[in-house]
Structure formats: structure tokens, C-alpha cells
Design a protein around this motif. Structure first.
Motif, PDB file in Angstrom:
ATOM      1  N   GLU A   1       0.830  -1.200   0.000  1.00 40.99           N
ATOM      2  CA  GLU A   1       0.000   0.000   0.000  1.00 40.99           C
ATOM      3  C   GLU A   1       0.873   1.262   0.000  1.00 40.99           C
ATOM      4  O   GLU A   1       1.761   1.413   0.831  1.00 40.99           O
ATOM      5  CB  GLU A   1      -0.919   0.002   1.233  1.00 40.99           C
ATOM      6  N   GLY A   2       0.640   2.134  -0.961  1.00 40.26           N
ATOM      7  CA  GLY A   2       1.371   3.385  -1.022  1.00 40.26           C
ATOM      8  C   GLY A   2       2.713   3.315  -1.718  1.00 40.26           C
ATOM      9  O   GLY A   2       3.416   4.328  -1.828  1.00 40.26           O
TER      10      GLY A   2
ATOM     11  N   ALA B   1      11.391  -1.117  -6.449  1.00 39.35           N
ATOM     12  CA  ALA B   1      10.476  -0.074  -5.966  1.00 39.35           C
ATOM     13  C   ALA B   1      11.269   1.201  -5.672  1.00 39.35           C
ATOM     14  O   ALA B   1      12.469   1.130  -5.392  1.00 39.35           O
ATOM     15  CB  ALA B   1       9.748  -0.547  -4.699  1.00 39.35           C
ATOM     16  N   PRO B   2      10.616   2.377  -5.750  1.00 43.32           N
ATOM     17  CA  PRO B   2       9.287   2.602  -6.316  1.00 43.32           C
ATOM     18  C   PRO B   2       9.335   2.605  -7.845  1.00 43.32           C
ATOM     19  O   PRO B   2      10.385   2.890  -8.430  1.00 43.32           O
ATOM     20  CB  PRO B   2       8.900   3.968  -5.772  1.00 43.32           C
ATOM     21  N   ALA B   3       8.209   2.313  -8.485  1.00 44.01           N
ATOM     22  CA  ALA B   3       8.196   2.146  -9.935  1.00 44.01           C
ATOM     23  C   ALA B   3       8.578   3.417 -10.689  1.00 44.01           C
ATOM     24  O   ALA B   3       9.170   3.353 -11.766  1.00 44.01           O
ATOM     25  CB  ALA B   3       6.811   1.662 -10.388  1.00 44.01           C
ATOM     26  N   ASP B   4       8.242   4.590 -10.122  1.00 43.70           N
ATOM     27  CA  ASP B   4       8.525   5.833 -10.829  1.00 43.70           C
ATOM     28  C   ASP B   4       9.991   6.238 -10.740  1.00 43.70           C
ATOM     29  O   ASP B   4      10.475   7.030 -11.554  1.00 43.70           O
ATOM     30  CB  ASP B   4       7.636   6.965 -10.318  1.00 43.70           C
TER      31      ASP B   4
ATOM     32  N   GLU C   1      10.890  -4.101   5.278  1.00 48.83           N
ATOM     33  CA  GLU C   1      12.016  -3.911   6.189  1.00 48.83           C
ATOM     34  C   GLU C   1      12.896  -2.749   5.732  1.00 48.83           C
ATOM     35  O   GLU C   1      13.344  -1.932   6.531  1.00 48.83           O
ATOM     36  CB  GLU C   1      12.850  -5.192   6.289  1.00 48.83           C
ATOM     37  N   ILE C   2      13.133  -2.672   4.447  1.00 47.51           N
ATOM     38  CA  ILE C   2      13.966  -1.596   3.909  1.00 47.51           C
ATOM     39  C   ILE C   2      13.292  -0.244   4.097  1.00 47.51           C
ATOM     40  O   ILE C   2      13.955   0.779   4.326  1.00 47.51           O
ATOM     41  CB  ILE C   2      14.289  -1.863   2.423  1.00 47.51           C
ATOM     42  N   MET C   3      11.975  -0.241   4.043  1.00 47.47           N
ATOM     43  CA  MET C   3      11.227   1.015   4.224  1.00 47.47           C
ATOM     44  C   MET C   3      11.398   1.601   5.623  1.00 47.47           C
ATOM     45  O   MET C   3      11.128   2.789   5.834  1.00 47.47           O
ATOM     46  CB  MET C   3       9.745   0.787   3.921  1.00 47.47           C
TER      47      MET C   3
ATOM     48  N   LEU D   1      10.540   4.602   0.272  1.00 48.19           N
ATOM     49  CA  LEU D   1      10.220   4.000  -1.024  1.00 48.19           C
ATOM     50  C   LEU D   1       8.833   4.394  -1.508  1.00 48.19           C
ATOM     51  O   LEU D   1       8.311   3.833  -2.468  1.00 48.19           O
ATOM     52  CB  LEU D   1      10.287   2.464  -0.929  1.00 48.19           C
ATOM     53  N   SER D   2       8.218   5.374  -0.838  1.00 51.50           N
ATOM     54  CA  SER D   2       6.870   5.787  -1.236  1.00 51.50           C
ATOM     55  C   SER D   2       6.903   6.370  -2.640  1.00 51.50           C
ATOM     56  O   SER D   2       7.884   6.987  -3.063  1.00 51.50           O
ATOM     57  CB  SER D   2       6.306   6.805  -0.257  1.00 51.50           C
TER      58      SER D   2
END
Length: 581
Positions: free
Chosen positions: A499-500, A533-536, A569-571, A576-577
Motif C-alpha cells: 500500500e502506497g 520499488a518505487p516504480a517511478d 524492512e527496507i522502508m 520507497l513511497s
């Protein structure tokens, strides 16, 4: 006898003695000068190796992963030992028995050293201070002027098995034998120095005598690309996965897709680099110390469909308006190839074929591409060759030659069977797409730092850098990124959805060959997932492989949830949002 005769005899004897002395003087000063000098110097001069300090291994933030501590070594002067035995009329056992007890060695091993025909030999390395002090006290008491106690170092790993397959280990000779310790041994080891001094009959340095020394040049520290926090996380997750799936092995790799820096690499089962052979047979040792991420190849399964789709899009063999029908299977040369969804997916768009990892759809796409073009793209992504990562023993994988490929081979290759690859190669493929279509070599050493801050920092070069190679055009790459995101949003990789956070990824379920039958096993699979991640703006890429999980076996059900755990965990340490906030 008259006095004149006595004088003649005396003069003759004197002349004879003089000639003998002169002859001896000539022999000593000219004929045997070097030999006699060597013997004399051997008795009054000692040459001792001054070991260089081995460089430390540090994580990217400066945490110590491997270091060296001061220790001691024991050498034996065998020439002096043999003279001592003769002079004191003793046997080698007289000294071997107590020495073996002090060193924790067998009497037979110590005797084997003492009975060597060389001039000197190593007896014991890497003794800690307490043991060295005990040996020194016995040496003084026993008058063992043939034994030399000198300085050494012990390699220690403060975190035990942590990162063991990457670090490797150091042998008794002080040289690296596996992993980073082996590949960068010349940089880490340094250059030993030499100390030459005059000694007395007890082998003690004489005071007030000049010492000739060549100082040791300490080895350089290596700063790894590894992040200690990420490494701990992936090792814990790998251990949990091994237990929950009852798998034979688990591999997890985390990297920065833009730089190629590996931030974490876990392989289970693990080993203790301090004593890797403890309690293991040679076969078990070989199995447990193998770095599966770079040393093992396998049929990657559906993760290879990234390359099939890249080739089809790049060569204009497919378009987004194309549709495909899946009835759950397809026949190629009379052989039935099933889809993971046995009842079939029905009518699908191009994007849906990829997101659902539909075998019949991908096979139809590969038939449009053809094996010559598909193999060209497989080569562009560096499958079938060493990537150049800075770890020893990297495998190349096996790519079937174009001329040998049958129509059935083309079908199986396109869905990730027949050809083999390493985990590093599959992660490199995903990283290329996440990096805008540019390939970057994965590597583990960030920089070299000379000990004590002396000298300049150096960039290590043992890995073969392939940086900035464009593999696919940006418009094609953008479409691939969209497809990979749909895999996680709606398709086989939805168990990696967060999510997010916009996550891209591809699942893989590879059948393993049964060595007893030569056919694919119906029980053993390698479940995998590779994503970023993130895809952008991908900052982190993750690869997960679970070897022979029990009960549930697919990449989407087994490996994708593991990757999600890694991302979460990395977040905790990195944003990574998708909006960057």
C-alpha cells in the motif's frame, strides 16, 4: 742429538705448523669464506618475519564485518634443534611431548615437523596471548633455543555467519580462500616486513646492537557496498522462509539498480567463516559454502519472460492492441505445454499475457520473434556469460546455440526452461529495465582505503564493469516497466503489492530436473520473484529464490510475499513511497 740438529728439527716443525696455519687461513678466508660466514651468522643473527596487518572489511557505513587481531606464531630452527639433540644426547620426543600438550596438537604432528630435513619450519600459527605466554614460560624453563616465538594475527568475524558467502574466509597461511577475502587477497594482505638482529646463545636479541628492518606494509581496508541493517534483515527473512517453507535453500539479494551496488546478499544454509569446516564432511563443506547467488545455475522459469517480451516489443513483433487466447495449454511439435492456470485465461491483451505469466501467450509471442532474435536479446542481457561481479566462481549458465534450437526448444526457452541462468543474471536483467534500459554490473566493493589513513583512496577494479550499456530503447523500456507494475498490481506477483508503494516485479516457478530420471520433477521447484520499488524512480531491487519449498511451490505464492517482507524492512530505513514523501 746435538744442538744444531735439534734446531733444524724445530725449525722444520715450525715451518710445517706455519704452513698448516697458512693453509687453514687461506681455506677460511678464501675457499670456505661464504660457508663459514653463513654458519656463524646463522648462530648469532636472527631473521624474523614481521607480518603485515590484514585490511578490515567494512560495510558502506563503516561497521566492521571482518578484522584482524594480534596473535603469535611458533617457528623452529631445525639446524639448531638437531645440534641441541646431539649435544644433549636427547631424542625429539623429549621436546615433542610437552610441546604438543601446550599447543593442543598430537605428538605425531609435532614430531613430523621436528623430523623435517629443512632448515626451519612453522610449528603453530594464530596463538592467542595466553597460550603464547604459556609456551614462552616452558621455552625458558626447558632452554629451547631452537624455538622462535613471533608475531602473527587472527582473522575474526564479529558477527559470526553474517554475510559468510560474500566474505569468504582466510586460511592458516593468512591468505583468503573464498569470497571477497580470496578475490581481493592482494589488496587485503599487504606485504610482510623483515627484522634482522644479533642474538645470544638463548636466542634473545642482544642489547645495543643495530636492528636491520624492512617495515611491513599493511593491507588496505575494503568498504563494501553492503548495508549492515539491510543484510541483517534479509538474513532474518531468509531464515524465517527456510523454516516456514521447509525449503532446501533460500537466496535473497538486494541491490541499487542504478549503480549496481549490492546492499544485501543472503544464502541459506550458512557457515561460520571463523571455522567453516567444523563438523562437516568435504561434500557438506562444498555444499554449504557455495554462494548460490553466483555459483549456481538453474532454469529461471517465468522471470525470463522479461527478455522474451523485451525482444518482441523492440523488434515490433507485437503491439498493445494484439490479443491472445489461452485455453490452458498449447501444443508444440506434438508436445503439450500447460499454462499455470489449467482452465485457461481465455482472451487476453498483450499486457494481460505478461501480468498473468501465461505460457501459451508467451510461446505465441516467441514464435513471432524467432530464436535468432531471441538469443540476441538473451546475450544483450548478459545471460550465458559471466556478469563480472567481484566474487569468485561465477557461473555463466547455459544458452542453447541458435543452430541447435528446435521449435519445441524455442517454446520452452521463451518461458524460462531449457536455458539456465544465475540469480545474479536475473537480477541484472530486472535492474536493466529498472535503470531505464541501461545495464550496470552488480558488485560488492565500494572502495579501498589504505590502513591508518595513509595514502590515497583507491577504486578497486576486480569486477568487470559494464556500465551505461543501452540494452533496450526508452519507449520499449517504459512499456516493460508498466507491464511489470501490472504483474504486482493485478497479476501473478500481487502478493508483493504494498500500500502506497508502486512495485514492479516478475514471478518465476522453475521445474527442477530429477537426476535419477533425467525428467522434470513433479515435486521439486524453485520459486522466485524479482522486483524493484518505487516504480517511478527505482531505488531498491530485490531477488528471492526458494529452492524446493514444500506444499505451496509457485513464485507468486512463495517468493513474492518474501520480497514484500524485504521491501517493508527496507522502508524502515529508506523512503520507497511513490510520491517520495
Amino acid at each position: 742429538m746435538n744442538s744444531k740438529r735439534r734446531l733444524t728439527i724445530l725449525a722444520g716443525l715450525s715451518a710445517m705448523v706455519f704452513m698448516l696455519l697458512a693453509g687453514r687461513l687461506v681455506y677460511v678466508m678464501a675457499i670456505s669464506r661464504d660457508e663459514i660466514y653463513e654458519k656463524a651468522m646463522g648462530q648469532i643473527v636472527r631473521e624474523v618475519t614481521v607480518p603485515a596487518a590484514r585490511g578490515d572489511l567494512l560495510d558502506r557505513n563503516g561497521s566492521v564485518i571482518a578484522a584482524s587481531a594480534d596473535a603469535y606464531r611458533l617457528d623452529i630452527d631445525l639446524k639448531t634443534f638437531r645440534r641441541t639433540l646431539e649435544a644433549k644426547e636427547r631424542t625429539a620426543e623429549y621436546y615433542a611431548v610437552p610441546l604438543a600438550s601446550l599447543l593442543g596438537e598430537t605428538v605425531e604432528d609435532i614430531l613430523a615437523i621436528m623430523n623435517k630435513t629443512t632448515s626451519s619450519s612453522l610449528v603453530k600459527r594464530k596463538m592467542e596471548k595466553a597460550q603464547a605466554d604459556t609456551v614462552r614460560a616452558w621455552m625458558n624453563e626447558a632452554g629451547t633455543n631452537f624455538l622462535i616465538l613471533g608475531y602473527d594475527s587472527i582473522r575474526y568475524y564479529p558477527n559470526g555467519p553474517f554475510l559468510s558467502h560474500v566474505i569468504g574466509t582466510v586460511g592458516n597461511d593468512g591468505d583468503g580462500t573464498m569470497g571477497i577475502e580470496y578475490l581481493y587477497n592482494d589488496l587485503l594482505r599487504g606485504v610482510d616486513g623483515i627484522k634482522i638482529s644479533e642474538i645470544d646463545g638463548k636466542k634473545q636479541d642482544l642489547p645495543y646492537t643495530e636492528v636491520v628492518a624492512t617495515p611491513a606494509v599493511d593491507g588496505s581496508d575494503l568498504v563494501l557496498t553492503i548495508d549492515e541493517k539491510i543484510q541483517y534483515a534479509v538474513e532474518n527473512i531468509a531464515a524465517e522462509t527456510m523454516e516456514s517453507t521447509k525449503a532446501k535453500a533460500v537466496t535473497i539479494i538486494v541491490s541499487d539498480p542504478k549503480t549496481g551496488e549490492i546492499l544485501g546478499m543472503a544464502n541459506l544454509p550458512e557457515f561460520d567463516p571463523t571455522d567453516p569446516q567444523l563438523g562437516l564432511t568435504s561434500e557438506e563443506f562444498s555444499a554449504v559454502t557455495r554462494n548460490r547467488a553466483v555459483n549456481d545455475t538453474y532454469e529461471p522459469g517465468s522471470t525470463l519472460k522479461m527478455i522474451t517480451m523485451a525482444a518482441a516489443l523492440s523488434e515490433g513483433k507485437v503491439s498493445l492492441s494484439d490479443t491472445f487466447f489461452c485455453k490452458g495449454y498449447t501444443y508444440v511439435n506434438g508436445v503439450k505445454i500447460r499454462c499455470a492456470k489449467h482452465e485457461g485465461h481465455g482472451l487476453q491483451t498483450l499486457e494481460e499475457v505478461f501480468q498473468n505469466s501465461c505460457n501459451p501467450g508467451v510461446i505465441e509471442i516467441a514464435q513471432r520473434v524467432g530464436i535468432k532474435t531471441l538469443n540476441e536479446y538473451i546475450a544483450k542481457f548478459h545471460l550465458g556469460e559471466k556478469t563480472g561481479i567481484d566474487l569468485p566462481g561465477e557461473a555463466k549458465g547455459i544458452i542453447k546455440k541458435t543452430d541447435d534450437v528446435t521449435p519445441l526448444d524455442l517454446a520452452t526457452i521463451s518461458i524460462g526452461q531449457t536455458d539456465t541462468a544465475t540469480p545474479i543474471q536475473i537480477l541484472g536483467t530486472l535492474n536493466t529495465i529498472a535503470n531505464g534500459g541501461y545495464y550496470t554490473t552488480l558488485h560488492l566493493v565500494k572502495e579501498t582505503v589504505p590502513k591508518n589513513g595513509a595514502g590515497e583512496r583507491l577504486d578497486p577494479v576486480p569486477y568487470v564493469e559494464k556500465r551505461g550499456e543501452m540494452v533496450i530503447e526508452q519507449d520499449v523500456n517504459a512499456e516493460l516497466m508498466k507491464m511489470l507494475e501490472l504483474v504486482v498490481e493485478k497479476g501473478s506477483g500481487k502478493n508483493a503489492r504494498i500500500e502506497g508503494v508502486r512495485v514492479i516485479g516478475k514471478t518465476g516457478t522453475a521445474e527442477k530436473l530429477d537426476p535419477s530420471t533425467g525428467k522434470y520433477s513433479e515435486e521439486d521447484f524453485i520459486a522466485s520473484f524479482v522486483g524493484a520499488a518505487p516504480a517511478d524512480d527505482p531505488k531498491i531491487s530485490v531477488y528471492v529464490a526458494v529452492d524446493s519449498p514444500k506444499d505451496v511451490v509457485t513464485g507468486g505464492a512463495v517468493a513474492a510475499p518474501v520480497a514484500k517482507k524485504v521491501f517493508l524492512e527496507i522502508m524502515k530505513h529508506m523512503d520507497l513511497s511513490s510520491d517520495g514523501n
